[in-house]
Design a protein around this motif. Sequence first.
Motif, PDB file in Angstrom:
ATOM      1  N   VAL A 179       0.829  -1.200   0.000  1.00  0.00           N
ATOM      2  CA  VAL A 179       0.000   0.000   0.000  1.00  0.00           C
ATOM      3  C   VAL A 179       0.872   1.262   0.000  1.00  0.00           C
ATOM      4  O   VAL A 179       0.562   2.250  -0.674  1.00  0.00           O
ATOM      5  N   SER A 180       1.998   1.233   0.704  1.00  0.00           N
ATOM      6  CA  SER A 180       2.860   2.412   0.752  1.00  0.00           C
ATOM      7  C   SER A 180       3.427   2.726  -0.636  1.00  0.00           C
ATOM      8  O   SER A 180       3.590   3.880  -0.991  1.00  0.00           O
ATOM      9  N   MET A 181       3.678   1.701  -1.445  1.00  0.00           N
ATOM     10  CA  MET A 181       4.193   1.938  -2.800  1.00  0.00           C
ATOM     11  C   MET A 181       3.090   2.500  -3.691  1.00  0.00           C
ATOM     12  O   MET A 181       3.362   3.350  -4.543  1.00  0.00           O
ATOM     13  N   VAL A 182       1.866   2.071  -3.489  1.00  0.00           N
ATOM     14  CA  VAL A 182       0.740   2.636  -4.240  1.00  0.00           C
ATOM     15  C   VAL A 182       0.612   4.124  -3.907  1.00  0.00           C
ATOM     16  O   VAL A 182       0.457   4.961  -4.800  1.00  0.00           O
ATOM     17  N   GLU A 183       0.692   4.447  -2.620  1.00  0.00           N
ATOM     18  CA  GLU A 183       0.623   5.850  -2.207  1.00  0.00           C
ATOM     19  C   GLU A 183       1.798   6.645  -2.777  1.00  0.00           C
ATOM     20  O   GLU A 183       1.627   7.792  -3.204  1.00  0.00           O
TER      21      GLU A 183
END
Length: 193
Positions: A120-124
């Motif tokens: 999720v942090s990479m998507v953000e």
Amino acid sequence: MMQFDRLFLIVAGSAAIGMFVGFTAGLDNPPASKDVQWETLVAGAAAIFGGWMAYSGAIEPYKRTRKQYFIDFHRTVNDAAEYLRAMCGLPIHSSEEKYRGVMTKITSYKNEEVVGEIDVSMVEMREEISRYLYNRPFITEHVASAELINMFKDFDEMAENIVMNPETTFEFAATEIGDWFKKFDYAMLNPDI
């Protein structure tokens, strides 16, 4: 851009060497040494010094104004990249009124949550990179230089690689972007004016 202090050193050095050569040539020719008019040499040196002071006085406001343009552009770019900088662990300008202008660090921004196989942090991070590229200010004529244009091109290529490559990790992206912003900060705070 040539630095004007170097130009002064070149001109002053040439004048000093010329005066020294003229003086030593007069030592070999005793009648010439009696005809040396020291007040003329001193007046010439004073004129050169006065010209340099006038030139420096005329250039100083330009340097200050140009440096202010760099500071303003730096602040505008960093404001557009506030959350991207925070994701990379870099200091950002505080948005609280009582700390306005103070650089602070957000240490709890990174989202470690993994949903299925998606980080999720990479998507953000990818969303924030896209948002930054859309909102990033244009390079103004006051700060435009080949170095700055190349820095922005490098960022665009790096951002495209991070956004398009599905195997990019958050740590790699944060390190790459963080390193770019450190170079940008240095270039803006230490311009070659």
